[in-house]
Design an enzyme around this catalytic site. Structure first.
Site, PDB file in Angstrom:
ATOM      1  CB  SER A 191     -76.925  57.322  40.479  1.00  0.00           C
ATOM      2  OG  SER A 191     -76.619  56.006  40.869  1.00  0.00           O
TER       3      SER A 191
ATOM      4  CB  CYS B 287     -72.233  55.706  44.812  1.00  0.00           C
ATOM      5  SG  CYS B 287     -73.033  55.599  43.184  1.00  0.00           S
TER       6      CYS B 287
ATOM      7  CD1 TRP C 294     -70.675  50.073  37.806  1.00  0.00           C
ATOM      8  CD2 TRP C 294     -71.974  51.389  39.073  1.00  0.00           C
ATOM      9  NE1 TRP C 294     -70.106  51.317  37.823  1.00  0.00           N
ATOM     10  CE2 TRP C 294     -70.880  52.152  38.581  1.00  0.00           C
ATOM     11  CE3 TRP C 294     -72.930  52.022  39.886  1.00  0.00           C
ATOM     12  CZ2 TRP C 294     -70.709  53.503  38.889  1.00  0.00           C
ATOM     13  CZ3 TRP C 294     -72.756  53.364  40.183  1.00  0.00           C
ATOM     14  CH2 TRP C 294     -71.660  54.095  39.699  1.00  0.00           C
TER      15      TRP C 294
ATOM     16  CG  ASP D 284     -76.698  53.246  43.642  1.00  0.00           C
ATOM     17  OD1 ASP D 284     -76.745  52.223  42.942  1.00  0.00           O
ATOM     18  OD2 ASP D 284     -77.213  54.326  43.306  1.00  0.00           O
TER      19      ASP D 284
END
Length: 531
Positions: free
Chosen positions: A314, A483, A530, A528
């Site tokens: 990012s 995030c 992961w 966003d």
């Protein structure tokens, strides 16, 4: 007929126009950490059934958060006998290994030169021209590389700035930066030693299928060293199909049986693979070290190993404030495995050695566009949840909101929930954030998990601030951004939002879920994350 769709809307748009075979079979690829796990496969399977297709075998669902290859092989092993029985045909044996590429060694070519096509993405560096993308990355000088963790921290987190002045590269707040890494030379050398091959041998691997559009697995001719350094993934846990091929190179029958067991779909085989490869975290180098009789042909190994992928980060800067540089925030990955080895992150360990130098230290990069965007009107309030390096895009968000405030624009509440272990060790961008708080740009909530006997995370703070959450996302129709970790943090945040909407919005669980889905479709709830 087999078709692949990139998203659910693509599948729904095209599935009714497919030529439907009488016996379609569907296997989905997904990840359970995401909300819409295998939704496309489930939809396509259901739609095919609605359109009158005959089901021969059950829908298969692969989970990339676990072992997607094992999911597929287990499904396939049951699938083929049923299909063969349905059509009255005899199944062929799959035990025969067929090489996809043939090897050519170029004894007349020196290894120290760049050949046509070799390091294709790096070859473009001699003639840098925009636009820059995955096939044509920009060779960016490192302008800044500074440590963000305090001196008492046992870990390392880098703030890196890449110089893009004069490159014509453009980025927007919320975008991702792709970085092409280089494999560790020690690991590369060990593969050459274990395979007994001169890594500077120049080779070409050519597809045996002359009609295939993919002529080579990587640009050729090249040396083994270049292939292993720039093109092949040598640090991931090898999949079972690789172990199956490698087993044939074992001179010790016991070693061969050990590898073959781990490729089977039996409960014993799955457990052996999970323990020896996944839990003990062995990469191809470790496997070659721990099975001395394994001496594979290096060209075959190069054929089997997956391609080394770029890593995405990012972007932690706003182009409105930093138009000639791109910033990223990256934790250096380094840990001890159960076998006592030290594993290092491919990209972060390589980037750690990249510092401003004369001549410059270069890194291949390109920008990937994102849908992670600030509201178009600065007056709309926002909540950002970003523990650890999840703060990266929010640093850019805050920079942009602060600039708007200084320009005299109306700026809504800008609220950040940040968490780390200890304030004096890994409080990323502490001075910057505190300055934003002081000048009125930012409302900051911090959770330092290790500074008290009971751990406190950002999710605990969110639960304690339900009134603030509802005021912004409910009453003021603001935006919320998340995030970081998808498996735990992001899921917990979603559940807390559901509770807040139910309690403060006085809705049923079903209505609250619909409310959050509507926020998502309106891009008022963005993630966003992961795994």
């Amino acid at each position: 007929m087999i078709k692949y769709y990139r998203c659910e809307s693509d599948a729904k748009r095209h599935v009714t126009t497919l030529f439907l075979p009488p016996t379609p079979k569907v296997f989905g690829l997904g990840n359970k950490t995401y909300e819409h796990y295998n939704e496309v496969a489930i939809y396509v399977d259901h739609r095919l059934e609605q359109l009158g297709a005959t089901r021969v075998f059950e829908l298969g669902l692969g989970d990339d958060d676990a072992n997607i290859e094992d999911d597929f092989i287990t499904w396939k092993d049951k699938f083929w006998p049923v299909v063969c029985d349905f059509f009255g045909i005899e199944g062929a044996s799959e035990d025969v290994s067929i090489r996809q590429y043939k090897l050519t060694e170029h004894v007349d070519l020196p290894a120290d030169r760049i050949y046509t096509g070799e390091i294709a993405r790096l070859h473009s560096f001699t003639n840098q021209r925009a636009p820059f993308d995955a096939k044509n990355p920009y060779l960016a000088p490192v302008k800044v590389n500074r440590e963000l963790h305090g001196p008492t921290s046992s870990r390392s987190c880098m703030h890196i700035e890449f110089d893009i002045e004069g490159s014509k590269m453009r980025y927007e707040t919320g975008d991702h930066l792709a970085v092409y890494p280089v494999n560790n030379s020690e690991l590369v050398n060990k593969i050459g030693e274990k395979c007994g091959v001169d890594l500077d041998t120049v080779i070409t691997l050519t597809n045996t299928d002359e009609e295939s559009t993919k002529k080579h697995p990587f640009p050729c001719p090249t040396s083994y060293r270049t292939a292993l350094t720039h093109y092949l993934d040598i640090t991931s846990n090898p999949r079972t199909h690789i172990l199956k091929e490698l087993a044939e190179y074992c001179s010790d029958p016991n070693d061969k049986e050990k590898l073959k067991l781990m490729t089977s779909t039996t409960a014993e085989g799955k457990a052996a693979y999970q323990q020896w490869v996944v839990q003990e975290n062995r990469n191809i180098v470790h496997i070659l070290e721990d099975i001395p009789s394994l001496k594979p042909a290096l060209d075959h190994l190069c054929e089997l190993l997956p391609r080394l992928q770029c890593r995405y980060y990012s972007i932690s800067s706003s182009p409105k404030l930093h138009p000639t540089t791109i910033h990223i925030t990256a934790v250096v990955i380094e840990y001890k495995t159960p076998t006592g080895r030290i594993n290092k992150g491919v990209t972060t360990s390589w980037l750690k050695e990249k510092h401003p130098t004369d001549p410059p230290s270069y890194v291949p990069i390109f920008v990937r566009k994102s849908q992670f965007r600030l509201p178009t009107r600065t007056s709309i309030p926002i909540i950002m949840v970003g523990p650890g390096t999840g703060i990266a895009p929010f640093r850019a968000f805050i920079q942009e909101r602060d600039l708007a405030r200084k320009e005299g624009k109306e700026v809504g509440d800008t609220v950040l929930y940040f968490g780390c272990r200890r304030a004096n060790e890994d409080f990323l961008y502490k001075d910057e954030l505190e300055e934003y708080v002081k000048n009125g740009t930012l409302v900051l909530h911090t959770a330092f998990s290790r500074e008290q006997s009971q751990k406190v995370y950002v999710t605990h703070l969110l639960e304690n601030n339900k009134d603030e959450l509802w005021r912004i996302i409910g009453e003021q129709k603001g935006h919320i951004y998340v995030c970081g970790d998808a498996k735990n943090m992001a899921r917990d945040v979603h559940n807390i939002l559901l509770k807040v909407v139910m309690e403060k919005g006085k809705m049923s669980e079903l209505d609250a879920a619909d409310y959050i889905k509507k926020m998502d479709s309106q891009k008022r709830y963005s993630s966003d994350v992961w795994s």
